[in-house]
Write an enzyme that holds these catalytic residues in place. Structure first.
Site: not given
Ligand code: HSE
Length: 443
Positions: A15, A107, A131, A134, A138, A192, A207, A309
């Site tokens: 993705t 991460k 970048e 985390v 953003i 997941e 993170k 995303g």
């Molecule tokens: N699975 C994470 C979340 C996104 O739901 O924020 C990737 O770190």
């Protein structure tokens, strides 16, 4: 435009990788107008070369040959987007050894093996940029490294996991239980099939490990961070939180504290937290992320946006590619301190033991509905120096053997709370382990 393009090799066309290809192609003109030269995707490696990702890869070599991609002289920067620990570690170290700069969104990899990877990169004089790892899109790491670089960071509170923030928002608005909301999050593609990393707080701890390094120069792994997820929360907790004026968020928290001899100590933890309803963080809903950073000079700041995303994460990956490309062009690649502190100023720093956290607590006791039980609970709390602010006893539900007794304490040392709870949970009238949610008010 001047000069030749900088070549990008992408490992992992899932993705995020697909989003990176789209941004590099769709925004090529704005990227080259900002850089003064172009960034070109020259190679992609993925085990699945058959699935149609809906992108035009003409002119890009696309196969499953990762070693060939890393060794290819047309590739200046390798983007690692396969996730996970071991294979990602191997590809990253191989790319660094080949003198390639690396951009990653991983991460988990950096929270476990960051020291080895950053040391290898510094030795080889190449950049490792991350970048997207985390807060997704953003620009929080760049802000910590550059925009806030003049500050001592007093505290940091972050909603860093979109899946759990979606689930907590749903549990609060529908009154549904954890399992029901988890199933919905899985159906919608937020969680997941194995939701462990998200719901047990591990992703947030990864993170926070990176943010704590950037905020304090503290060399940690995620194993150092006390971590608790959201599985234990029940619908009652959201109702009670509302009555007390709070909302529940899964927070990563870091604070600068002084030790007994004036030495700097770091408080770092991940857990569900009740925070004042009117605070900005409390109003971050759904799958969004937000990180509040308090610097001694700047005061409070807040960074908000999509934490995951395809396109938001690709936005951060391509911003890293642009930064690294500039470094290559300037001839200064490998000189930016990736974790904000120069490598010789990164060190293990003493962490505040969890028992020394001082916070108001929300407690739920599962007590038999018999005379004197509430009195026993109150006196054990009192003997441990814990002062009660409010008590709510819920009615006995038909068929239930226990009533939930909700207690809000005045601020107390966690080690005292823990020792009181150990005693209370031994009482024959207390039929299940007591639930504890910490409260943060200085947001
Ligand atoms: N699975 C994470 C979340 C996104 O739901 O924020 C990737 O770190």
């Amino acid at each position: 435009m001047s000069g030749d393009a900088i070549g990008v090799g992408l490992i992992g066309l899932g993705t995020i990788g697909t989003g990176v290809a789209k941004v590099l192609d769709g925004n090529a003109s704005v990227i080259s107008q900002r850089l003064g030269f172009s960034l070109r995707l020259v190679r992609v490696a993925d085990l699945d070369t058959k699935t149609d990702r809906g992108i035009d890869l003409s002119g890009v070599q696309f196969d499953d040959d990762t070693a060939g991609l890393i060794a290819d002289p047309k590739v200046d920067i390798v983007v690692e987007l396969i996730g996970g620990y071991e294979t990602a570690r191997r590809f990253t170290l191989e790319a660094i050894a080949a003198g390639k700069h690396v951009v990653t969104a991983n991460k988990a990899l950096l929270a476990k093996h960051g020291k080895e990877i950053f040391e290898a990169a510094a030795k080889r004089g190449v950049d490792v940029a991350f970048e997207a790892s985390v807060g997704g899109g953003i620009p929080i790491l760049r802000s910590m490294r550059e925009g806030l670089a003049a500050n001592r960071i007093e505290s940091l509170h972050g909603i860093m996991n979109g899946t759990t923030n979606y689930m907590l928002t749903e549990m609060e608005s529908t009154g549904e239980a954890f399992e029901i909301v988890l199933k919905r999050a899985q159906d919608l593609g937020y969680a997941e099939a194995d939701p462990t990393f998200d719901v047990d707080g591990i992703d947030a701890a990864h993170k926070l490990t990176l943010l704590v390094a950037m905020a304090y120069g503290a060399e940690l792994t995620d194993d150092d961070i006390p971590t608790e997820g959201i599985r234990g929360l029940a619908p009652l907790d959201f109702e009670a939180a509302e009555k007390f004026g709070y909302r529940i968020k899964l927070l990563g928290i870091a604070k600068r504290r002084e030790g007994p001899n004036g030495e700097e100590r770091i408080e770092a933890r991940v857990h569900p937290t009740m925070i004042p309803r009117e605070s900005l963080l409390a109003n971050v809903d759904g799958a969004m992320n937000a990180i509040a950073v308090h610097g001694d000079a700047v005061g409070p700041t807040l960074f908000y946006g999509a934490g995951a995303g395809e396109m938001p994460t690709a936005s951060a990956v391509v911003a890293d590619l642009m930064e690294v490309a500039r470094e290559i062009r300037r001839g200064s690649a490998g000189r930016v301190a990736p974790l904000s502190y120069m490598p010789d100023h990164l060190e293990r720093k003493p962490l505040v033991p969890p028992g020394e956290v001082h916070a108001r607590c929300y407690l739920v006791f599962s007590a038999a509905d018999e005379p004197g039980v509430l009195g026993q609970i109150a006196s054990i709390l009192g003997e441990n120096g814990i002062s009660i602010q409010s008590v709510i006893q819920q009615p006995l539900e038909p068929g239930a053997r226990t009533v939930p007794v909700v207690v809000l304490t005045h601020p107390a040392l966690e080690e005292l709370v823990r020792s009181a709870l150990a005693e209370i949970d031994q009482l024959s009238e207390v039929l299940a382990p007591t639930r504890l949610v910490r409260i943060e008010e200085d947001l």
